[in-house]
Design a protein around this motif. Structure first.
Motif, PDB file in Angstrom:
ATOM      1  N   GLY A 117       0.782  -1.226   0.000  1.00 21.58           N
ATOM      2  CA  GLY A 117       0.000   0.000   0.000  1.00 21.58           C
ATOM      3  C   GLY A 117       0.811   1.272   0.000  1.00 21.58           C
ATOM      4  O   GLY A 117       0.248   2.369   0.148  1.00 21.58           O
ATOM      5  N   VAL A 118       2.123   1.164  -0.184  1.00 21.04           N
ATOM      6  CA  VAL A 118       2.986   2.346  -0.216  1.00 21.04           C
ATOM      7  C   VAL A 118       3.173   2.746  -1.682  1.00 21.04           C
ATOM      8  O   VAL A 118       3.785   1.998  -2.448  1.00 21.04           O
ATOM      9  CB  VAL A 118       4.347   2.065   0.441  1.00 21.04           C
ATOM     10  CG1 VAL A 118       5.200   3.331   0.452  1.00 21.04           C
ATOM     11  CG2 VAL A 118       4.150   1.540   1.857  1.00 21.04           C
ATOM     12  N   PRO A 119       2.675   3.915  -2.104  1.00 17.82           N
ATOM     13  CA  PRO A 119       2.665   4.263  -3.535  1.00 17.82           C
ATOM     14  C   PRO A 119       4.007   4.783  -4.037  1.00 17.82           C
ATOM     15  O   PRO A 119       4.182   5.981  -4.303  1.00 17.82           O
ATOM     16  CB  PRO A 119       1.590   5.339  -3.607  1.00 17.82           C
ATOM     17  CG  PRO A 119       1.679   6.025  -2.275  1.00 17.82           C
ATOM     18  CD  PRO A 119       2.016   4.945  -1.278  1.00 17.82           C
ATOM     19  N   LEU A 120       4.957   3.892  -4.212  1.00 14.61           N
ATOM     20  CA  LEU A 120       6.260   4.258  -4.750  1.00 14.61           C
ATOM     21  C   LEU A 120       6.288   3.978  -6.243  1.00 14.61           C
ATOM     22  O   LEU A 120       5.634   3.048  -6.725  1.00 14.61           O
ATOM     23  CB  LEU A 120       7.370   3.486  -4.044  1.00 14.61           C
ATOM     24  CG  LEU A 120       7.442   3.660  -2.527  1.00 14.61           C
ATOM     25  CD1 LEU A 120       8.558   2.801  -1.951  1.00 14.61           C
ATOM     26  CD2 LEU A 120       7.641   5.125  -2.151  1.00 14.61           C
ATOM     27  N   VAL A 121       7.093   4.753  -6.981  1.00 17.67           N
ATOM     28  CA  VAL A 121       7.149   4.588  -8.433  1.00 17.67           C
ATOM     29  C   VAL A 121       8.584   4.785  -8.919  1.00 17.67           C
ATOM     30  O   VAL A 121       9.261   5.739  -8.524  1.00 17.67           O
ATOM     31  CB  VAL A 121       6.170   5.559  -9.139  1.00 17.67           C
ATOM     32  CG1 VAL A 121       6.438   6.999  -8.751  1.00 17.67           C
ATOM     33  CG2 VAL A 121       6.236   5.396 -10.643  1.00 17.67           C
ATOM     34  N   ASN A 122       9.035   3.864  -9.743  1.00 22.83           N
ATOM     35  CA  ASN A 122      10.355   3.951 -10.374  1.00 22.83           C
ATOM     36  C   ASN A 122      10.284   4.977 -11.490  1.00 22.83           C
ATOM     37  O   ASN A 122       9.438   4.888 -12.382  1.00 22.83           O
ATOM     38  CB  ASN A 122      10.753   2.572 -10.927  1.00 22.83           C
ATOM     39  CG  ASN A 122      12.070   2.575 -11.678  1.00 22.83           C
ATOM     40  OD1 ASN A 122      12.235   3.272 -12.675  1.00 22.83           O
ATOM     41  ND2 ASN A 122      13.004   1.752 -11.240  1.00 22.83           N
ATOM     42  N   ILE A 123      11.204   5.968 -11.454  1.00 19.93           N
ATOM     43  CA  ILE A 123      11.193   7.002 -12.497  1.00 19.93           C
ATOM     44  C   ILE A 123      12.411   6.904 -13.409  1.00 19.93           C
ATOM     45  O   ILE A 123      12.454   7.570 -14.448  1.00 19.93           O
ATOM     46  CB  ILE A 123      11.114   8.414 -11.888  1.00 19.93           C
ATOM     47  CG1 ILE A 123      12.317   8.698 -10.985  1.00 19.93           C
ATOM     48  CG2 ILE A 123       9.799   8.614 -11.153  1.00 19.93           C
ATOM     49  CD1 ILE A 123      12.428  10.148 -10.534  1.00 19.93           C
ATOM     50  N   ALA A 124      13.401   6.078 -13.046  1.00 15.72           N
ATOM     51  CA  ALA A 124      14.581   5.902 -13.900  1.00 15.72           C
ATOM     52  C   ALA A 124      15.320   4.649 -13.451  1.00 15.72           C
ATOM     53  O   ALA A 124      15.624   4.502 -12.262  1.00 15.72           O
ATOM     54  CB  ALA A 124      15.509   7.113 -13.830  1.00 15.72           C
ATOM     55  N   GLN A 125      15.606   3.760 -14.400  1.00 18.41           N
ATOM     56  CA  GLN A 125      16.328   2.528 -14.093  1.00 18.41           C
ATOM     57  C   GLN A 125      17.786   2.703 -14.511  1.00 18.41           C
ATOM     58  O   GLN A 125      18.103   2.682 -15.691  1.00 18.41           O
ATOM     59  CB  GLN A 125      15.702   1.329 -14.810  1.00 18.41           C
ATOM     60  CG  GLN A 125      16.348   0.004 -14.484  1.00 18.41           C
ATOM     61  CD  GLN A 125      16.361  -0.281 -12.993  1.00 18.41           C
ATOM     62  OE1 GLN A 125      15.353  -0.101 -12.304  1.00 18.41           O
ATOM     63  NE2 GLN A 125      17.506  -0.704 -12.477  1.00 18.41           N
ATOM     64  N   ILE A 126      18.663   2.883 -13.513  1.00 14.87           N
ATOM     65  CA  ILE A 126      20.057   3.195 -13.809  1.00 14.87           C
ATOM     66  C   ILE A 126      20.862   1.943 -14.147  1.00 14.87           C
ATOM     67  O   ILE A 126      21.537   1.886 -15.175  1.00 14.87           O
ATOM     68  CB  ILE A 126      20.700   3.939 -12.625  1.00 14.87           C
ATOM     69  CG1 ILE A 126      19.927   5.245 -12.351  1.00 14.87           C
ATOM     70  CG2 ILE A 126      22.165   4.231 -12.915  1.00 14.87           C
ATOM     71  CD1 ILE A 126      19.875   6.201 -13.514  1.00 14.87           C
TER      72      ILE A 126
END
Length: 355
Positions: A117-126
């Motif tokens: 339920g924690v709304p985390l989002v990947n914005i760049a895959q290094i």
């Protein structure tokens, strides 16, 4: 004064000015009108943001320190504070609680946290390749994960165990009954002292620790999760979806942060020694060595840019197929219990950051 006298006085003044001019002199100039210098424009204010690392300062994160030291963040109007991690710090918790805007961690951990339920989002895959391995001694009889049965297997927890758990599930091994999972400290002493049968290692860190202790690659059996098909993306940049959508300006801040960070990693690709200097400057305890950090920088570059290094590698763009693979692997092997939400990553920030 009578008009005649005033006229005579005026005439005398005119004659006097003509005489001065004839002598090559000029009457005193009238005072110049005061000029108003334009006020200098105030320096643009920098947007303050914080980056929470997955672990302590080391070359694993050199691109971010390089972006700081080389002024790439400042050029993007950002005042970045880099917060080191540690054994008791979970980046997802730090970002979710608002103590940092950006975090670094692995995709499996992000998916597991998001399912809670924690709304985390990947914005760049290094990192474009996974660096985690399991090491066993060649004389241990462990050549495959199926050989973990009945053995003491060390691994880091706190989100670092998911590749192993997925692999155990693939080989039908129950982590609670078929083997003994051991909490691994952040060194290789358990393996070096043969207190466990296998231990987790990153190619850029713990593998070097074993080799620098006087051992060789030939003495080791190395289990590569990439080859087993259970490796999931490592070291992606993530944010809280709540923060990202709270203010339109935050998406712009995120794009500027990603752009400067990728520029920092490109700098480290081409300037290994300089980036090692940046990392060593963070070593307040004096525990780092240039040799170890140079090894790490070179190995990290391979995980980002390929082996051999390919400068044309698209860094930061999470391939949808890679996300689908990670999501399917996480679901199949029990890291998550429900299909991953596609909103766990976005290309919007990367696309805005790209030239």
């Amino acid at each position: 004064m009578p008009i005649a006298k005033r006229f005579a006085l005026l005439l005398v003044m005119i004659v006097a000015s003509l005489i001065l001019a004839a002598c090559g002199q000029t009457p005193p100039a009238a005072p110049a009108a005061p000029t108003t210098e334009p006020a200098p424009e105030p320096a643009a204010e920098l947007d303050p943001v914080r980056l929470q690392l997955k672990w302590v300062a080391q070359a694993q994160f050199a691109g971010y320190y390089a972006a700081l030291d080389q002024g790439f963040y400042t050029e993007e109007g950002l005042d970045v504070t880099i917060r080191p991690g540690g054994p008791d710090i979970v980046p997802e918790q730090v970002v979710a609680s608002g103590q940092a805007e950006f975090g670094i961690n692995w995709m499996a951990s992000l998916l597991a946290t998001r399912e809670q339920g924690v709304p985390l989002v990947n914005i760049a895959q290094i990192y474009t390749r996974a660096g985690m391995r399991h090491l066993a001694w060649a004389d241990s009889g462990i050549a495959s994960p199926e050989d973990f049965a009945g053995r003491n297997i060390a691994v880091w927890f706190g989100g670092n165990e998911y590749n192993l758990l997925a692999t155990l599930s693939k080989f039908n091994l129950d982590p609670d009954t078929d083997l003994n999972l051991v909490q691994q400290p952040f060194d290789m002493n358990l393996l070096l002292n043969r207190e466990v049968d296998a231990a987790a290692a990153m190619t850029y860190n713990e593998l070097y620790q074993v080799l620098s202790a006087g051992h060789t690659i030939e003495e080791l059996n190395i289990i590569d999760y990439n080859e087993l098909g259970t490796a999931m993306p490592e070291d992606g940049i993530f944010v809280s979806e709540t923060w990202l959508t709270a203010d339109p300006a935050n998406k712009d801040i995120a794009a500027r942060f990603v752009r400067a960070s990728i520029k920092g990693w490109a700098y480290c690709r081409d300037n290994v020694d300089s980036c090692v200097d940046s990392v060593l400057s963070q070593d307040s305890g004096g525990v780092m060595t240039r040799e170890a950090q140079t090894w790490q920088m070179n190995e990290v570059n391979k995980l980002i840019w390929g082996d051999p290094i390919d400068p044309s590698t698209t860094v930061g763009f999470l391939e949808p197929a890679l996300f689908d693979f990670a999501a399917a692997t996480a679901l199949e092997f029990g890291v998550i219990t429900q299909p991953a939400d596609p909103a766990a990553y976005t290309h919007e920030i990367w696309e805005t950051a790209s030239p």
